[in-house]
Design a protein around this motif. Structure first.
Motif, PDB file in Angstrom:
ATOM      1  N   ASP A 270       0.857  -1.192   0.000  1.00 49.85           N
ATOM      2  CA  ASP A 270       0.000   0.000   0.000  1.00 49.85           C
ATOM      3  C   ASP A 270       0.888   1.235   0.000  1.00 49.85           C
ATOM      4  OD1 ASP A 270      -2.299  -1.511   0.069  1.00 49.85           O
ATOM      5  OD2 ASP A 270      -2.454  -1.477   2.241  1.00 49.85           O
ATOM      6  N   VAL A 271       0.728   2.080  -1.006  1.00 51.16           N
ATOM      7  CA  VAL A 271       1.595   3.244  -1.191  1.00 51.16           C
ATOM      8  C   VAL A 271       0.778   4.531  -1.079  1.00 51.16           C
ATOM      9  CG1 VAL A 271       3.233   4.384  -2.737  1.00 51.16           C
ATOM     10  CG2 VAL A 271       3.029   1.875  -2.754  1.00 51.16           C
ATOM     11  N   GLU A 272       1.228   5.419  -0.195  1.00 46.78           N
ATOM     12  CA  GLU A 272       0.608   6.727  -0.030  1.00 46.78           C
ATOM     13  C   GLU A 272       1.635   7.793  -0.398  1.00 46.78           C
ATOM     14  OE1 GLU A 272      -1.128   7.249   3.848  1.00 46.78           O
ATOM     15  OE2 GLU A 272      -1.719   5.121   3.966  1.00 46.78           O
ATOM     16  N   PRO A 273       1.611   8.296  -1.643  1.00 44.24           N
ATOM     17  CA  PRO A 273       2.549   9.356  -2.035  1.00 44.24           C
ATOM     18  C   PRO A 273       2.328  10.601  -1.191  1.00 44.24           C
ATOM     19  CG  PRO A 273       1.517   8.348  -3.962  1.00 44.24           C
ATOM     20  CD  PRO A 273       0.754   7.868  -2.768  1.00 44.24           C
ATOM     21  N   GLY A 274       3.407  11.333  -0.954  1.00 43.53           N
ATOM     22  CA  GLY A 274       3.323  12.556  -0.159  1.00 43.53           C
ATOM     23  C   GLY A 274       4.649  12.860   0.484  1.00 43.53           C
ATOM     24  N   PRO A 275       4.715  13.956   1.260  1.00 46.85           N
ATOM     25  CA  PRO A 275       5.970  14.321   1.919  1.00 46.85           C
ATOM     26  C   PRO A 275       6.484  13.186   2.816  1.00 46.85           C
ATOM     27  CG  PRO A 275       4.357  16.102   2.064  1.00 46.85           C
ATOM     28  CD  PRO A 275       3.624  14.916   1.531  1.00 46.85           C
ATOM     29  N   ALA A 276       7.767  12.908   2.692  1.00 50.34           N
ATOM     30  CA  ALA A 276       8.362  11.844   3.503  1.00 50.34           C
ATOM     31  C   ALA A 276       8.432  12.274   4.965  1.00 50.34           C
ATOM     32  CB  ALA A 276       9.762  11.512   2.990  1.00 50.34           C
ATOM     33  N   PRO A 277       8.097  11.398   5.900  1.00 48.00           N
ATOM     34  CA  PRO A 277       8.151  11.752   7.316  1.00 48.00           C
ATOM     35  C   PRO A 277       9.569  11.910   7.844  1.00 48.00           C
ATOM     36  CG  PRO A 277       7.574   9.443   7.065  1.00 48.00           C
ATOM     37  CD  PRO A 277       7.563  10.038   5.692  1.00 48.00           C
ATOM     38  N   ARG A 278      10.532  11.304   7.146  1.00 46.30           N
ATOM     39  CA  ARG A 278      11.938  11.422   7.531  1.00 46.30           C
ATOM     40  C   ARG A 278      12.777  11.572   6.266  1.00 46.30           C
ATOM     41  NH1 ARG A 278       9.149   8.243  10.376  1.00 46.30           N
ATOM     42  NH2 ARG A 278       9.274   6.589   8.801  1.00 46.30           N
ATOM     43  N   HIS A 279      13.914  12.230   6.386  1.00 45.15           N
ATOM     44  CA  HIS A 279      14.796  12.451   5.247  1.00 45.15           C
ATOM     45  C   HIS A 279      15.803  11.292   5.194  1.00 45.15           C
ATOM     46  CE1 HIS A 279      17.967  15.198   3.126  1.00 45.15           C
ATOM     47  NE2 HIS A 279      17.419  14.325   2.309  1.00 45.15           N
ATOM     48  N   VAL A 280      15.526  10.323   4.353  1.00 46.74           N
ATOM     49  CA  VAL A 280      16.371   9.127   4.263  1.00 46.74           C
ATOM     50  C   VAL A 280      17.509   9.376   3.288  1.00 46.74           C
ATOM     51  CG1 VAL A 280      16.445   6.659   3.776  1.00 46.74           C
ATOM     52  CG2 VAL A 280      14.369   7.678   4.756  1.00 46.74           C
ATOM     53  N   LEU A 281      18.732   9.262   3.776  1.00 48.48           N
ATOM     54  CA  LEU A 281      19.913   9.498   2.952  1.00 48.48           C
ATOM     55  C   LEU A 281      20.500   8.215   2.376  1.00 48.48           C
ATOM     56  CD1 LEU A 281      21.779  12.149   5.150  1.00 48.48           C
ATOM     57  CD2 LEU A 281      20.261  12.551   3.200  1.00 48.48           C
ATOM     58  N   ALA A 282      20.337   7.100   3.087  1.00 51.48           N
ATOM     59  CA  ALA A 282      20.936   5.844   2.617  1.00 51.48           C
ATOM     60  C   ALA A 282      20.244   4.655   3.269  1.00 51.48           C
ATOM     61  CB  ALA A 282      22.434   5.801   2.924  1.00 51.48           C
ATOM     62  N   VAL A 283      20.105   3.571   2.491  1.00 48.62           N
ATOM     63  CA  VAL A 283      19.662   2.261   2.980  1.00 48.62           C
ATOM     64  C   VAL A 283      20.670   1.252   2.451  1.00 48.62           C
ATOM     65  CG1 VAL A 283      17.858   0.504   2.958  1.00 48.62           C
ATOM     66  CG2 VAL A 283      17.218   2.937   3.008  1.00 48.62           C
ATOM     67  N   VAL A 284      21.447   0.636   3.347  1.00 45.15           N
ATOM     68  CA  VAL A 284      22.563  -0.215   2.935  1.00 45.15           C
ATOM     69  C   VAL A 284      22.426  -1.603   3.555  1.00 45.15           C
ATOM     70  CG1 VAL A 284      25.068  -0.465   2.843  1.00 45.15           C
ATOM     71  CG2 VAL A 284      24.055   1.827   2.888  1.00 45.15           C
ATOM     72  N   PRO A 285      22.177  -2.647   2.747  1.00 40.71           N
ATOM     73  CA  PRO A 285      22.149  -4.009   3.309  1.00 40.71           C
ATOM     74  C   PRO A 285      23.548  -4.431   3.738  1.00 40.71           C
ATOM     75  CG  PRO A 285      22.011  -4.086   0.915  1.00 40.71           C
ATOM     76  CD  PRO A 285      21.930  -2.630   1.293  1.00 40.71           C
ATOM     77  N   LEU A 286      23.635  -5.086   4.900  1.00 43.82           N
ATOM     78  CA  LEU A 286      24.937  -5.498   5.438  1.00 43.82           C
ATOM     79  C   LEU A 286      25.171  -7.005   5.289  1.00 43.82           C
ATOM     80  CD1 LEU A 286      25.011  -3.266   8.656  1.00 43.82           C
ATOM     81  CD2 LEU A 286      25.993  -2.793   6.400  1.00 43.82           C
ATOM     82  N   PHE A 287      24.211  -7.820   5.700  1.00 37.01           N
ATOM     83  CA  PHE A 287      24.320  -9.268   5.487  1.00 37.01           C
ATOM     84  C   PHE A 287      22.949  -9.911   5.661  1.00 37.01           C
ATOM     85  CE2 PHE A 287      26.018  -8.445   9.857  1.00 37.01           C
ATOM     86  CZ  PHE A 287      25.012  -9.011  10.612  1.00 37.01           C
ATOM     87  N   ASP A 288      22.842 -11.154   5.169  1.00 38.07           N
ATOM     88  CA  ASP A 288      21.615 -11.947   5.235  1.00 38.07           C
ATOM     89  C   ASP A 288      22.025 -13.401   5.061  1.00 38.07           C
ATOM     90  OD1 ASP A 288      19.010 -12.937   5.112  1.00 38.07           O
ATOM     91  OD2 ASP A 288      18.822 -12.507   2.966  1.00 38.07           O
ATOM     92  N   PHE A 289      22.183 -14.152   6.172  1.00 38.44           N
ATOM     93  CA  PHE A 289      22.718 -15.500   6.068  1.00 38.44           C
ATOM     94  C   PHE A 289      22.491 -16.261   7.370  1.00 38.44           C
ATOM     95  CE2 PHE A 289      25.816 -13.749   8.716  1.00 38.44           C
ATOM     96  CZ  PHE A 289      26.774 -14.688   9.085  1.00 38.44           C
ATOM     97  N   ASN A 290      22.944 -17.528   7.398  1.00 44.34           N
ATOM     98  CA  ASN A 290      22.856 -18.372   8.592  1.00 44.34           C
ATOM     99  C   ASN A 290      24.228 -18.486   9.253  1.00 44.34           C
ATOM    100  OD1 ASN A 290      20.135 -18.940   8.100  1.00 44.34           O
ATOM    101  ND2 ASN A 290      20.628 -20.712   6.838  1.00 44.34           N
ATOM    102  N   HIS A 291      24.246 -18.328  10.578  1.00 44.09           N
ATOM    103  CA  HIS A 291      25.481 -18.414  11.357  1.00 44.09           C
ATOM    104  C   HIS A 291      25.450 -19.700  12.179  1.00 44.09           C
ATOM    105  CE1 HIS A 291      28.763 -16.629  13.952  1.00 44.09           C
ATOM    106  NE2 HIS A 291      28.299 -17.595  14.753  1.00 44.09           N
ATOM    107  N   GLY A 292      26.388 -20.603  11.938  1.00 45.22           N
ATOM    108  CA  GLY A 292      26.480 -21.843  12.693  1.00 45.22           C
ATOM    109  C   GLY A 292      27.758 -21.910  13.504  1.00 45.22           C
ATOM    110  N   LYS A 293      27.947 -23.039  14.175  1.00 51.36           N
ATOM    111  CA  LYS A 293      29.169 -23.235  14.955  1.00 51.36           C
ATOM    112  C   LYS A 293      30.372 -23.152  14.023  1.00 51.36           C
ATOM    113  CE  LYS A 293      31.543 -26.609  17.924  1.00 51.36           C
ATOM    114  NZ  LYS A 293      31.870 -25.641  18.987  1.00 51.36           N
ATOM    115  N   GLY A 294      31.343 -22.356  14.394  1.00 53.87           N
ATOM    116  CA  GLY A 294      32.554 -22.218  13.593  1.00 53.87           C
ATOM    117  C   GLY A 294      32.442 -21.213  12.465  1.00 53.87           C
ATOM    118  N   THR A 295      31.281 -20.581  12.292  1.00 52.00           N
ATOM    119  CA  THR A 295      31.132 -19.586  11.235  1.00 52.00           C
ATOM    120  C   THR A 295      31.963 -18.348  11.546  1.00 52.00           C
ATOM    121  OG1 THR A 295      28.881 -20.295  10.699  1.00 52.00           O
ATOM    122  CG2 THR A 295      29.497 -18.058  10.056  1.00 52.00           C
TER     123      THR A 295
END
Length: 447
Positions: A270-295
């Motif tokens: 659902d998208v509501e166009p209009g003034p942004a409530p916050r001034h977002v300068l950057a969105v940067v993904p860091l990681f997305d994975f599974n961490h096991g023993k010894g990782t």
């Protein structure tokens, strides 16, 4: 240094339940439900193999244990407070788009240059079947293209409805268990990881995806979720690829789950166009994975842009698996293990947090109603096929049928312009257990 838990996502659990979190590509910890008409098996823990490892976190609920799921609202899965900059980013609307193609736009998609852009919805998934059968089109996941436009956006919300073929039990009349089996073939009675990822990497060298939702399905029940994506959409306007993942597995014998189980997913933005409530300068993904023993933990670098006044890292973590318990565990690792996560920025400690929920009793409203055979049975309304003891049990930062919101790391260091390195530590992870992890950095500037 400050550490908050974000109430960034507003989730409305209309009959939700479920946890048994699988870890995506590796071990999955579903808490199985044994069926049969009769009483639930209690809190016995077992293990079931599939293409990953899934552990029963309670001996499962009988087939006759199910009931209406009720409607409950939950915004946090632990203690903590949200930051001054809302952790949620943008909201998506719409009613699910068919997978593989572009999302269907409901409303004006090409307004004139002077037109006022009205709210609209993007249909991403429309009752899409996520299957446990390897030859099916949407085996364990499905993809859809979404384009929320150039912005700015006043609000963007992802709205999700999960449907189970296990419940309500009236469905069993037209889809009964085959002879010698306990569950209807299309019923997945376990709790499974339930995730939405934006822009999952398509090739070597691509950045990691951005996790929008970390949830666990109910034991065999429906679920409703609404997640604020406003900051994500304002920071990353335009077109994206959205993936939904449920690592569902079948039991060919039909004893602990259906022989061809799965889930049906509907999702819209659902998208509501209009003034942004916050001034977002950057969105940067860091990681997305599974961490096991010894990782070896990843140590991603990211750049804080000039003009940043507030920065945050959204860190999602849930423990899973069926490994042998060690210190800090009350059951199979890592689903039932307390672990303190330590966060570092440029080698200095940014904060620590014990990722643990003492009880999931809020996901078990005891209800007595007719089961599949017509006789009254007692069950958890939000988790109709789950053993009551299993549903109530404490776990590694998740509950069956609930969304696990991100933990928010904040502090002046995260607003300091320039290159930074983020890392974490999880001491004591047991063999056979794992943590499903993701993180994203968001920079905000002055309005």
């Amino acid at each position: 240094m400050e550490l908050w838990m974000v109430a960034a996502l507003t989730l409305t659990l209309g009959a939700c339940g479920g946890g048994g979190g699988e870890t995506g590509a590796g071990a999955e910890t579903g808490a199985g439900a044994e069926t049969g008409a009769g009483a639930e098996t209690g809190a016995e823990t077992g293990a079931e193999t599939g293409a990953g490892t899934e552990t029963e976190a309670g001996a499962g609920a009988e087939a006759g244990a199910g009931a209406e799921t009720g409607a409950e609202t939950e915004t946090e899965a632990g203690a903590g407070a949200e930051t001054g900059a809302e952790a949620g980013a943008g909201a998506e609307t719409g009613a699910g788009a068919e997978t593989g193609g572009g999302a269907e736009v409901v409303g004006d998609s090409e307004p004139g240059p002077d037109a006022v852009v009205e709210p609209f919805s993007l249909l991403a998934f429309d009752d899409t079947r996520i299957s446990s059968v390897g030859s099916d089109e949407h085996f364990q996941n499905a993809d859809a293209e979404v384009d929320w436009g150039s912005g700015p956006f006043g609000r963007v919300t992802l709205v999700v409805d999960l449907r189970s073929t296990c419940f309500p039990f009236e469905q069993w009349a037209s889809d009964p268990p085959p002879p010698g089996q306990s569950w209807p073939p299309r019923c997945d009675a376990f709790d499974r990881n339930f995730e939405f990822i934006l822009d999952r990497p398509q090739g070597e060298g691509d950045p990691p995806g951005i996790e929008l939702v970390r949830a666990i399905t109910p034991f065999g029940g429906p679920m409703h979720i609404e997640v604020d994506l406003t900051d994500i959409a304002n920071g990353l306007p335009g077109g994206h690829r959205l993936r939904v993942t449920i690592p569902t597995w079948s039991d060919g014998a039909g004893n602990v789950s259906g022989s061809a189980g799965g889930w049906n997913v509907s999702a819209r933005v659902d998208v509501e166009p209009g003034p942004a409530p916050r001034h977002v300068l950057a969105v940067v993904p860091l990681f997305d994975f599974n961490h096991g023993k010894g990782t070896t933990p990843p140590s991603p670098t990211f750049s804080v842009p000039a003009g940043t006044t507030l920065g945050r890292i959204e860190y999602r973590a849930t423990g899973h698996g069926g490994g042998t318990a060690n210190a800090g565990c009350i059951g199979p690792a890592e689903e039932f293990c307390k672990r303190r996560h330590r966060f570092l920025l440029d080698g200095a400690e940014l904060g620590t947090q014990e990722m643990w929920l003492e009880s999931c009793s809020h996901m078990c409203t005891l209800t007595t109603a007719p089961g599949p055979g017509g006789a009254n049975i007692q069950y958890c309304a939000q988790n109709p096929t789950g053993a009551i003891g299993s549903v109530n049990a404490p776990r590694a930062n998740w509950c069956p049928g609930a969304v696990t919101p991100p933990w928010i790391l904040g502090g002046a260091e995260l607003a300091e312009p320039g290159e930074h390195l983020f890392s974490y530590e999880i001491p004591g992870v047991a063999e056979g257990g794992s943590w499903r992890l993701s993180a994203v950095y968001i920079a905000l500037g002055a309005p």
